[in-house]
Design a protein around this motif. Sequence first.
Motif, short mmCIF file in Angstrom:
data_model
loop_
_atom_site.label_atom_id
_atom_site.label_comp_id
_atom_site.label_asym_id
_atom_site.label_seq_id
_atom_site.Cartn_x
_atom_site.Cartn_y
_atom_site.Cartn_z
N LEU A 31 0.82 -1.22 0.00
CA LEU A 31 0.00 0.00 0.00
C LEU A 31 0.85 1.26 0.00
CD1 LEU A 31 -2.60 -1.17 2.68
CD2 LEU A 31 -2.96 -1.02 0.20
N TYR A 32 2.14 1.11 0.22
CA TYR A 32 3.04 2.26 0.30
C TYR A 32 4.41 1.77 -0.09
CZ TYR A 32 4.92 6.63 2.34
OH TYR A 32 5.51 7.87 2.55
N ASP A 33 5.24 2.68 -0.48
CA ASP A 33 6.61 2.32 -0.87
C ASP A 33 7.54 3.35 -0.26
OD1 ASP A 33 8.86 1.27 -2.14
OD2 ASP A 33 8.54 2.50 -3.93
N GLY A 34 7.78 3.21 1.04
CA GLY A 34 8.56 4.25 1.69
C GLY A 34 9.32 3.77 2.91
N SER A 78 10.89 -0.95 8.44
CA SER A 78 10.50 0.30 7.77
C SER A 78 11.58 1.38 7.84
CB SER A 78 9.20 0.84 8.36
OG SER A 78 9.32 1.01 9.75
N ILE A 79 12.60 1.20 8.70
CA ILE A 79 13.65 2.20 8.85
C ILE A 79 14.81 1.88 7.90
CG2 ILE A 79 15.35 3.18 10.43
CD1 ILE A 79 13.41 2.63 12.72
N SER A 80 15.27 2.89 7.18
CA SER A 80 16.41 2.67 6.29
C SER A 80 17.74 2.93 7.00
CB SER A 80 16.30 3.58 5.06
OG SER A 80 16.34 4.94 5.42
N ARG A 81 17.79 4.01 7.80
CA ARG A 81 19.04 4.38 8.47
C ARG A 81 18.74 5.42 9.54
NH1 ARG A 81 21.36 9.23 5.26
NH2 ARG A 81 19.67 9.68 3.77
N ALA A 82 19.77 5.74 10.33
CA ALA A 82 19.63 6.74 11.38
C ALA A 82 20.79 7.73 11.30
CB ALA A 82 19.61 6.07 12.75
N LEU A 83 20.50 8.98 11.65
CA LEU A 83 21.50 10.04 11.71
C LEU A 83 21.61 10.55 13.13
CD1 LEU A 83 20.53 12.16 8.56
CD2 LEU A 83 22.34 10.44 8.73
N GLU A 84 22.82 10.88 13.54
CA GLU A 84 23.06 11.55 14.82
C GLU A 84 23.31 13.01 14.50
OE1 GLU A 84 24.11 13.27 18.15
OE2 GLU A 84 25.78 13.01 16.76
N ILE A 85 22.35 13.86 14.80
CA ILE A 85 22.33 15.20 14.25
C ILE A 85 23.51 16.06 14.69
CG2 ILE A 85 20.94 16.30 16.05
CD1 ILE A 85 19.37 17.67 13.74
N ASN A 86 24.03 15.82 15.88
CA ASN A 86 25.14 16.65 16.36
C ASN A 86 26.42 16.41 15.56
OD1 ASN A 86 23.76 17.95 18.61
ND2 ASN A 86 23.70 15.92 19.52
N GLY A 87 26.57 15.20 15.04
CA GLY A 87 27.76 14.92 14.24
C GLY A 87 27.50 14.82 12.76
N GLN A 88 26.21 14.86 12.38
CA GLN A 88 25.85 14.69 10.96
C GLN A 88 24.84 15.76 10.54
OE1 GLN A 88 24.78 10.38 11.62
NE2 GLN A 88 26.01 10.10 9.77
N PHE A 89 25.09 16.99 10.92
CA PHE A 89 24.10 18.03 10.64
C PHE A 89 23.97 18.30 9.14
CE2 PHE A 89 22.68 22.57 10.60
CZ PHE A 89 21.42 22.34 11.15
N ASP A 90 25.07 18.25 8.41
CA ASP A 90 24.98 18.46 6.95
C ASP A 90 24.15 17.36 6.30
OD1 ASP A 90 26.46 20.77 7.04
OD2 ASP A 90 28.36 19.79 6.55
N GLU A 91 24.36 16.10 6.73
CA GLU A 91 23.58 15.00 6.18
C GLU A 91 22.10 15.16 6.54
OE1 GLU A 91 26.44 14.77 7.78
OE2 GLU A 91 27.63 13.03 7.14
N PHE A 92 21.85 15.68 7.72
CA PHE A 92 20.47 15.95 8.13
C PHE A 92 19.80 16.96 7.20
CE2 PHE A 92 18.00 19.14 10.58
CZ PHE A 92 16.84 18.40 10.78
#
Length: 448
Positions: A31-34, A78-92
Amino acid sequence: MSRERIIQFGTGRLLRGFVDCFVDSLNRRGLYDGKIVVVQSTGGHTWKDINDQHGKYHLVLRGIENGQPVEECRAVESISRALEINGQFDEFLQLAENPDMQVIVSNTTEVGIQYDAADRATDAPPSSFPAKLCRLLYRRYECGLPGFLIFPCELIDSNAQVLKGIVCRYAEEWGYGQDFLNWLEQENKFCNTLVDRICTGFPKEEEARWQEKIGEKDKLLNVAEPFHLWAIEGDYEALLPFCTAGCNVVWTTDITPYKKRKVRILNGGHTSMVLGASLLGLENVLECMRHEQVHALFRHCIWEEIVPALGGGTEEESFARAVEDRFSNPYLCHHLSDIAVNSVSKFKVRILPTILEYREQFGALPDGLCFSLAALLAYYRLKEPKDKPEYIRTLKEKALREILSDQAVWGRDLSFLMEKVSPYYERMLAGRTEEAYQMILKDKGGIL
């Protein structure tokens, strides 16, 4: 391969036992592709565990349904990956550049949706969740892409409108311009929501049994009750066909009655019970429901104070009966220490409104809920609570009348509660919490 379509602020067990498994259901049914990208901004290593396990974890649903025990274990992917915003703000920020992204979900607790005057547009990242969201949305605007459906799951009134207001405030203060404000208004849908599912997280005491059962080590193993409800203002079933997938999602024009019932009865019941029980040495909700005095006072708070203040209608009574059954679920281990986190903010949202409404309707103060405030204050004095440092300092260092009258803590002067709170508070501070329970139960006519 599914495309990344959802950005999720928060790695905690509630979203992993709620939204993430709903999206997994959509994907599995075609029903979804996400997929979901999870963003962590607090301390801890959950984001690493998510990436190490390639987003996969197991959710165990345990409880009683139609009088029969239920235990179901399912893999959630359903989760593809995780970001740690303090060290990956540009990726965020780069998440905003992906045209496939459609939805933003958040659960940053009751204290997450707050304005921080210290946040600046140049911070990488800014401190508050609304400021982070503002930066993300501005990058989206700069890319000339459509906006998002935004579903905040924090347990505060009008969560989406409060969040939107703070985001707009930052946009104005940071000079992002009227065109961006217009884009915020026209291209984004901030939807008030109400979430309801008890998720108790990783059952450490059962680690070996579950590892053997699922055949692998799972650091993200989550446990929840079968019951769930997600009420959302709006109707986006065409994009996210949760109802079609069998999820108990209610698309509605007004979540107010759902939220008020849930926050006051279920969450208020938790907050009214756990701090006093903790001072007695209890460790989880099931122990509370099996403890004669704690259970008796809980029932008094629910049936004699909270439900009457809500109007005492059949829907409130039915929900209260269901909550008592859910708290008595023998298959969950909901630790009091988890519920006790940020108890000051929780008290202001979950219990204080009932105290004020009860006084207005009945011309008296609700003894049981006043007892719960005394327990909160004693717990903060005697234990090591997890909350805002300024709240902890005030409750640990000041005299009771000063604490109650501190509007920076409570948002109003609560010194009118002094006479009710003081006798219980003094006994608890003296290590006589059981005597405090005996005192209030005697005043209420004994064990109820």
